[in-house]
Write a protein that holds these residues in place. Structure first.
Motif, short mmCIF file in Angstrom:
data_model
loop_
_atom_site.label_atom_id
_atom_site.label_comp_id
_atom_site.label_asym_id
_atom_site.label_seq_id
_atom_site.Cartn_x
_atom_site.Cartn_y
_atom_site.Cartn_z
N THR A 31 0.83 -1.20 0.00
CA THR A 31 0.00 0.00 0.00
C THR A 31 0.87 1.25 0.00
N ASP A 32 0.36 2.30 -0.61
CA ASP A 32 1.09 3.56 -0.66
C ASP A 32 0.96 4.36 0.64
N HIS A 33 -0.01 4.01 1.47
CA HIS A 33 -0.29 4.83 2.65
C HIS A 33 0.33 4.29 3.93
N GLU A 146 -8.09 0.80 -1.63
CA GLU A 146 -6.87 0.46 -0.90
C GLU A 146 -6.82 -1.05 -0.65
N ALA A 147 -7.95 -1.62 -0.28
CA ALA A 147 -8.01 -3.07 -0.04
C ALA A 147 -7.68 -3.83 -1.32
N ARG A 148 -8.17 -3.37 -2.45
CA ARG A 148 -7.88 -4.03 -3.72
C ARG A 148 -6.38 -4.03 -4.01
N SER A 149 -5.72 -2.91 -3.79
CA SER A 149 -4.26 -2.83 -4.00
C SER A 149 -3.51 -3.79 -3.09
N ARG A 153 -1.36 -7.10 -4.50
CA ARG A 153 0.09 -7.18 -4.23
C ARG A 153 0.42 -8.36 -3.31
N LEU A 154 -0.45 -8.64 -2.35
CA LEU A 154 -0.26 -9.79 -1.47
C LEU A 154 -0.31 -11.09 -2.26
N LEU A 167 -11.67 -9.43 -6.17
CA LEU A 167 -11.90 -9.10 -4.77
C LEU A 167 -13.40 -9.18 -4.52
N THR A 168 -13.81 -10.07 -3.66
CA THR A 168 -15.23 -10.21 -3.31
C THR A 168 -15.50 -9.38 -2.07
#
Length: 173
Positions: A31-33, A146-149, A153-154, A167-168
């Protein structure tokens, strides 16, 4: 309490997935944050993680404690400062969903329960004329992106290569 419940599929067994889910110190790559994660403990139950977040003109360090680990199925956590929040990472075998090129699959769930109005306004240094309610209204819609990113990546780390992931969203506030 608001609740977020998301899941995605990884083309690996729970035993292969769980170490990635558990490795909070690697999360800044997802995440970028999230700028930095520091751990006080050995990563087991009772370990406390300082998660240094930054967004817009705001910075904040969330302190999260691992409350239970049942490897390779579940890891629960709670925030111990400034906000009433808790959650769980859960990994369940789902071999029937594996594509033809994969031997097996697992469903990764992320759940967070939180009360956005329990936030300690003094803990966040807000710019002049900016209210905590305004920040909450701006941040909540960004959570899904943010969750999608994070999930994409995970999964790329788990599987060793990036791919489009589904992503569900089971529940959002």
């Amino acid at each position: 309490m608001d609740r977020i419940l998301l899941s995605t599929l990884a083309h690996r067994s729970p035993e292969e997935v769980f170490p990635y889910v558990r490795s909070f110190t690697d999360y800044p790559r997802y995440t970028d944050h999230l700028k930095e994660v520091r751990v006080n403990g050995n990563g087991g139950v009772g370990s406390v993680y300082d998660l240094e977040l930054a967004w817009w003109k705001l910075s904040y360090t969330a302190r999260s404690r691992v409350t239970e680990i049942s490897a390779p199925e579940s890891l629960t956590w709670e925030l111990v400062n400034d906000l009433d929040a808790r959650g769980e990472w859960r990994v369940e075998p789902e071999p029937e969903s594996a594509p033809a090129h994969a031997e097996t699959a697992s469903r990764i769930y992320f759940e967070a329960r939180y009360d956005p109005h329990s936030a300690n306004e003094d803990a966040i240094s807000l710019p002049r004329f900016v209210s905590l309610d305004w920040v909450v209204k701006k941040v909540e819609p960004k959570l899904l992106g943010e969750a999608r990113s994070v999930v994409e990546r995970l999964v790329a780390d788990i599987e060793g290569r990036p791919r489009d992931v589904e992503l569900t969203v089971h529940e959002m506030p």
